[in-house]
Design a protein around this motif. Structure first.
Motif, short mmCIF file in Angstrom:
data_model
loop_
_atom_site.label_atom_id
_atom_site.label_comp_id
_atom_site.label_asym_id
_atom_site.label_seq_id
_atom_site.Cartn_x
_atom_site.Cartn_y
_atom_site.Cartn_z
N ALA A 1 -17.30 -28.27 52.13
CA ALA A 1 -17.06 -27.29 51.08
C ALA A 1 -17.75 -27.71 49.78
N THR A 2 -18.74 -28.58 49.88
CA THR A 2 -19.49 -28.95 48.69
C THR A 2 -20.29 -27.75 48.21
N PRO A 3 -20.65 -27.70 46.94
CA PRO A 3 -21.43 -26.55 46.45
C PRO A 3 -22.72 -26.31 47.24
N GLU A 4 -23.35 -27.38 47.70
CA GLU A 4 -24.60 -27.23 48.45
C GLU A 4 -24.36 -26.67 49.85
N ALA A 5 -23.27 -27.06 50.49
CA ALA A 5 -22.99 -26.67 51.87
C ALA A 5 -22.14 -25.41 51.99
N LEU A 6 -21.50 -25.00 50.90
CA LEU A 6 -20.57 -23.88 50.97
C LEU A 6 -21.22 -22.57 51.45
N PRO A 7 -22.42 -22.21 51.02
CA PRO A 7 -23.01 -20.97 51.54
C PRO A 7 -23.15 -20.94 53.06
N ALA A 8 -23.54 -22.04 53.67
CA ALA A 8 -23.66 -22.11 55.13
C ALA A 8 -22.29 -22.04 55.79
N THR A 9 -21.31 -22.69 55.18
CA THR A 9 -19.94 -22.64 55.70
C THR A 9 -19.40 -21.22 55.65
N LEU A 10 -19.61 -20.54 54.54
CA LEU A 10 -19.13 -19.16 54.40
C LEU A 10 -19.84 -18.23 55.37
N ALA A 11 -21.12 -18.46 55.60
CA ALA A 11 -21.87 -17.63 56.55
C ALA A 11 -21.33 -17.81 57.97
N ALA A 12 -20.98 -19.04 58.34
CA ALA A 12 -20.42 -19.29 59.68
C ALA A 12 -19.06 -18.62 59.84
#
Length: 114
Positions: free
Chosen positions: A56-67
């Motif tokens: 849930a880091t700012p860098e990884a959050l977009p990919a997490t939300l997309a999944a």
């Protein structure tokens, strides 16, 4: 979160609720549910499973939300309507509501560590 065509005195088109638990920057628990998108409220176990263990880091959050957003499609079969593409709304709500939960969870972690 209530999605409706107007702000005041309008019946929700779709409602979305979420809760997120973080272990540091990793999602260790999540609950996601919708109302109005089906005859009864719907919980999203596929989307919840897709989120567990993700960053849930700012860098990884977009990919997490997309999944999570993609996995929601396996859980929710919205009513059809010629007026609205409800699946688009459902996916967008998942991303917005969970992003808010992550921000709030980070704030609570920071407050607890002070």
């Amino acid at each position: 979160h209530k999605y409706a065509m107007r702000e005041a005195m309008d019946i929700a088109t779709i409602g979305c609720a979420a809760a997120v638990r973080l272990d540091g920057t990793v999602i260790s628990g999540i609950r996601l549910a919708y109302s109005v998108s089906a005859p009864i409220p719907v919980r999203c176990p596929s989307a919840e499973s897709a989120a567990l263990g993700r960053s849930a880091t700012p860098e990884a959050l977009p990919a997490t939300l997309a999944a999570i957003s993609a996995a929601v499609e396996a859980d929710v079969q919205p009513r059809t309507s010629w007026r609205a593409n409800r699946m688009h709304i459902i996916r967008t709500l998942a991303e917005r509501v969970i992003a808010r939960c992550v921000v709030r969870a980070v704030e609570l972690q920071e407050a607890a560590s002070c």
